[in-house]
Design an enzyme around this catalytic site. Structure first.
Site, mmCIF file in Angstrom:
data_model
loop_
_atom_site.group_PDB
_atom_site.id
_atom_site.type_symbol
_atom_site.label_atom_id
_atom_site.label_comp_id
_atom_site.label_asym_id
_atom_site.label_seq_id
_atom_site.Cartn_x
_atom_site.Cartn_y
_atom_site.Cartn_z
ATOM 1 N N SER A 181 -13.406 -12.433 -1.782
ATOM 2 C CA SER A 181 -13.097 -11.928 -3.118
ATOM 3 C C SER A 181 -11.991 -10.876 -3.068
ATOM 4 O O SER A 181 -12.188 -9.804 -2.490
ATOM 5 C CB SER A 181 -14.363 -11.314 -3.733
ATOM 6 O OG SER A 181 -14.050 -10.394 -4.754
ATOM 7 N N PRO A 182 -10.834 -11.140 -3.686
ATOM 8 C CA PRO A 182 -9.755 -10.142 -3.688
ATOM 9 C C PRO A 182 -10.149 -8.875 -4.446
ATOM 10 O O PRO A 182 -9.741 -7.769 -4.078
ATOM 11 C CB PRO A 182 -8.594 -10.867 -4.378
ATOM 12 C CG PRO A 182 -9.244 -11.931 -5.213
ATOM 13 C CD PRO A 182 -10.453 -12.355 -4.427
#
Length: 221
Positions: free
Chosen positions: A15-16
């Site tokens: 997840s960025p």
């Protein structure tokens, strides 16, 4: 002595937004009265358990928006994240679960190295655009972070102790109402727990601690 607030950060390396919150939250430990506990989770299990779907699959327009949004947030926080053009292919064909378990393995064996390993994995994937899926990737990260006996740590990824720690984090997150990553649980002085989804609630988290949010990071990472 100032009492520190307990902050549990549930995240997945894929997840960025987790990377953005990881850096922007931890950077405030020297000024905010908090004790942050890192809790890697299996995002796929959380999505399934909560009935959520990845943005690009739920609504096609969300994919392109996510790329722009992540890039914009990274600029704001002075985090050198580069959104990967192959992101959608990666999330359909690869899994970050072993990389997240690697952090759990380090937490169990050499806890003082866990934050550095988490940061190195985030940076490897989101800054250097290198993989974090194979044993060789893990060995390179562990060696660079000065973790002793990297081979033993990598071997322990498949142990019940490590899997159990990851499962416990994930179940904990789901039980608290989590439906995506990052997920932050702040425990207030009266014991009440406040929960936050995403990377853009730092100003509220700080406010609930009686602290002022001072904007983006001053220095680039």
């Amino acid at each position: 002595m100032v009492k520190k607030f307990a902050v549990d950060l549930y995240f997945d390396l894929i997840s960025p937004y987790s990377f953005i919150l990881f850096e922007s939250l931890l950077a405030r430990r020297s000024t905010w009265p908090m004790e942050v506990t890192l809790k890697p989770v299996a995002l796929g299990h959380i999505m399934k358990a909560s009935g959520n779907k990845p943005p690009a699959f739920a609504v096609p327009a969300k994919g392109p928006y996510m790329g722009r949004d992540v890039t914009r947030l990274a600029r704001y926080y002075n985090i050198p994240l580069k959104f990967r053009e192959d992101f959608l292919t990666i999330i359909q064909t690869k899994s970050s679960i072993n990389a997240d378990r690697l952090i759990c393995a380090v937490q169990l064996a050499q806890p003082e190295k866990a934050e550095a390993v988490a940061r190195a994995l985030f940076r490897r994937f989101w800054v250097d655009r290198a993989d974090i899926f194979e044993e060789k990737d893990f060995l390179e990260v562990l060696s660079a972070c000065g973790v002793s006996d990297p081979s033993a740590i990598v071997s322990s990824i498949s142990s019940e102790a490590v899997k159990g720690k990851m499962r416990e984090n994930t179940d904990e997150a789901v039980e608290s109402g989590c439906f995506g990553a990052p997920w932050t649980v702040l425990t207030l002085e009266n014991g009440r727990k406040e929960k936050f989804f995403g990377s853009d609630r730092l100003h509220i988290i700080g406010h609930m601690m009686g602290q002022k949010f001072d904007g983006p990071l001053v220095a680039s990472l």
